[in-house]
Motif scaffolding. Structure first.
Motif, PDB file in Angstrom:
ATOM      1  N   TRP A 282      38.714  -8.735  57.196  1.00 37.87           N
ATOM      2  CA  TRP A 282      37.407  -8.434  57.789  1.00 37.87           C
ATOM      3  C   TRP A 282      36.295  -8.839  56.821  1.00 37.87           C
ATOM      4  N   ARG A 283      36.453  -8.478  55.548  1.00 38.45           N
ATOM      5  CA  ARG A 283      35.418  -8.819  54.558  1.00 38.45           C
ATOM      6  C   ARG A 283      35.319 -10.326  54.359  1.00 38.45           C
ATOM      7  N   MET A 284      36.449 -11.035  54.414  1.00 38.73           N
ATOM      8  CA  MET A 284      36.435 -12.490  54.252  1.00 38.73           C
ATOM      9  C   MET A 284      35.557 -13.150  55.304  1.00 38.73           C
ATOM     10  N   VAL A 285      35.656 -12.672  56.542  1.00 39.69           N
ATOM     11  CA  VAL A 285      34.895 -13.269  57.640  1.00 39.69           C
ATOM     12  C   VAL A 285      33.465 -12.755  57.657  1.00 39.69           C
ATOM     13  N   SER A 286      33.282 -11.428  57.541  1.00 38.77           N
ATOM     14  CA  SER A 286      31.956 -10.847  57.739  1.00 38.77           C
ATOM     15  C   SER A 286      30.984 -11.186  56.617  1.00 38.77           C
ATOM     16  N   ARG A 287      31.487 -11.506  55.427  1.00 36.03           N
ATOM     17  CA  ARG A 287      30.558 -11.761  54.321  1.00 36.03           C
ATOM     18  C   ARG A 287      29.698 -13.000  54.553  1.00 36.03           C
ATOM     19  N   SER A 288      30.141 -13.930  55.396  1.00 38.30           N
ATOM     20  CA  SER A 288      29.361 -15.151  55.608  1.00 38.30           C
ATOM     21  C   SER A 288      29.059 -15.440  57.071  1.00 38.30           C
ATOM     22  N   ALA A 289      29.533 -14.597  57.993  1.00 39.62           N
ATOM     23  CA  ALA A 289      29.362 -14.894  59.419  1.00 39.62           C
ATOM     24  C   ALA A 289      27.889 -14.950  59.816  1.00 39.62           C
ATOM     25  N   TYR A 290      27.096 -13.989  59.356  1.00 38.62           N
ATOM     26  CA  TYR A 290      25.682 -13.982  59.739  1.00 38.62           C
ATOM     27  C   TYR A 290      24.915 -15.099  59.037  1.00 38.62           C
ATOM     28  N   ALA A 291      25.339 -15.453  57.831  1.00 34.62           N
ATOM     29  CA  ALA A 291      24.723 -16.596  57.158  1.00 34.62           C
ATOM     30  C   ALA A 291      24.969 -17.876  57.949  1.00 34.62           C
ATOM     31  N   GLN A 292      26.144 -17.981  58.589  1.00 40.24           N
ATOM     32  CA  GLN A 292      26.440 -19.125  59.444  1.00 40.24           C
ATOM     33  C   GLN A 292      25.418 -19.231  60.575  1.00 40.24           C
ATOM     34  N   LEU A 293      24.886 -18.092  60.995  1.00 42.13           N
ATOM     35  CA  LEU A 293      23.875 -18.052  62.060  1.00 42.13           C
ATOM     36  C   LEU A 293      22.458 -18.048  61.499  1.00 42.13           C
ATOM     37  N   LEU A 294      22.334 -18.449  60.232  1.00 43.89           N
ATOM     38  CA  LEU A 294      21.027 -18.563  59.569  1.00 43.89           C
ATOM     39  C   LEU A 294      20.301 -17.228  59.512  1.00 43.89           C
ATOM     40  N   ASN A 295      21.046 -16.112  59.555  1.00 41.05           N
ATOM     41  CA  ASN A 295      20.472 -14.770  59.519  1.00 41.05           C
ATOM     42  C   ASN A 295      19.412 -14.596  60.607  1.00 41.05           C
TER      43      ASN A 295
END
Length: 385
Positions: A282-295
């Motif tokens: 979960w942490r592996m994915v969630s740490r960058s998922a929102y950054a992928q969406l440019l916050n």
């Protein structure tokens, strides 16, 4: 909108999306984008390579990964630079011990990166330290022609470096990266890991990435062979110093600078990092998922709706008796089978993909929540806004 129109339009939209994904998204679901076949003739002179390994608290995985680099069967001059990024578990000392146990291996130099300057992520700061050391020729071999940027949890087959260099020379490529095979042993790894690669290739179809004229660009940060001259021309890693998703940003920077890039699945490059339980995954994915969406909250809302339409609507409508929903679910299942075969996983996991997609949707929302709480992009004691 009437109930009849609603029950017809929604599954039809989902089916249309899956027809497009199947045929119009660069055949992302195929797993045959592998390292190009090596030419019959080997290079007359093998170029020099410096392997740069950023490492932060990696003592658990280093005994498996580092020896695989030190024992590379490479005919040219090569060296390994391990950049200790503020480890507290003895990573640097362990690396030196492992090198002493491999006296006939590639020479190893352990560097200390120090704390990153403001505006830098830790990994890219460590890469900056290693690349600067290599470009200065401080180990006595001159400036290397290539840099292999590889993570500390990545184990390489004995001929990995040779194959990467031959592929780069044969294709006149500036960046060759392979998506390492992640570990798939536990139940949660089986549920999450193949889907991670599946979703990544859906966002960045490898065939589009590998077309020089296409705008799509990406890379796999765990294993990326980069020409040193291209790194200078693209001002790497300084030009991407604040990137949380550094591998995709690396590919974009190289392509933007006019470089030719290639991305594919690996055969002999594997991640040895264990993910015991759902929490680490979960942490592996969630740490960058929102950054992928440019916050961006609007992009987040669109992503949630899109994931629901594409992955959740088909099984719900199919279970309600809709043949259109069933057709969409079938297409989804068929596109997931190749990556399951690649990972050697049971094929019954394919129709369960909507459950996995729901987990990824929840991880993405959680990533946004953590961002607004000031804990976004947290990794090994550091948090990046």
């Amino acid at each position: 909108m009437s109930t009849l129109t609603w029950t017809t339009a929604v599954p039809l939209a989902s089916l249309a999306a899956w027809v497009w994904l199947l045929l119009g998204q660069g055949f992302f679901w195929r797993t045959d984008v592998r390292m190009p076949p090596a030419p019959a003739e080997e290079p007359a002179v093998w170029p020099s390579v410096t392997v740069v390994v950023p490492a932060r608290d990696e003592a658990e995985v280093l005994p498996v990964s580092l020896p695989s680099l030190l024992t590379q069967d490479y005919p040219g001059r090569a060296e390994v630079l391990l950049v200790d990024d503020g480890s507290t578990d003895g990573t640097g000392r362990l690396a030196r011990t492992l090198a002493e146990r491999t006296p006939d291996g590639l020479p190893l130099t352990v560097l200390s990166a120090g704390e990153p300057e403001p505006g830098w992520t830790g990994k890219l700061w460590a890469l900056r330290c290693g690349i600067a050391h290599a470009r200065a020729g401080r180990t006595g071999g001159g400036v290397p022609e290539f840099l292999l940027l590889t993570d500390a949890d990545i184990a390489h087959g004995p001929d990995s470096l040779r194959r990467l260099v031959r592929g780069a020379l044969a294709g006149r490529l500036d960046l060759v990266s392979q998506m390492a095979r992640l570990r798939v042993r536990t139940g949660w790894e089986r549920m999450i890991v193949p889907a991670f690669v599946y979703f990544f290739s859906q966002l960045y179809p490898f065939r589009w990435v590998n077309r020089p004229a296409a705008r799509t660009a990406a890379a796999a940060g765990g294993c990326a062979l980069l020409r040193t001259g291209t790194a200078v021309r693209a001002r790497l890693p300084d030009s991407i110093r604040d990137a949380v998703i550094d591998d995709v940003t690396l590919g974009r920077a190289v392509k933007r600078a006019g470089g030719r890039i290639w991305l594919g699945l690996a055969d002999s490059v594997t991640s040895v990092r264990p993910y015991e339980g759902l929490g680490p995954l979960w942490r592996m994915v969630s740490r960058s998922a929102y950054a992928q969406l440019l916050n961006n909250p609007l992009l987040l809302a669109g992503t949630v709706l899109g994931l629901a339409l594409v992955y959740l609507v088909p099984p719900v409508w199919a279970c309600a008796g809709s043949p259109v929903g069933g057709a969409a679910w079938l297409l989804m299942t068929l596109t997931y089978l190749p990556i399951l075969r690649y990972y050697g996983q049971p094929l019954w996991l394919a129709p369960v993909l909507p459950v996995t997609a729901a987990l990824y949707l929840a991880m993405t929302v959680d990533s946004a929540v953590q961002h607004y709480r000031g804990r976004g992009a947290a990794w090994k004691g550091r948090t990046y806004r």
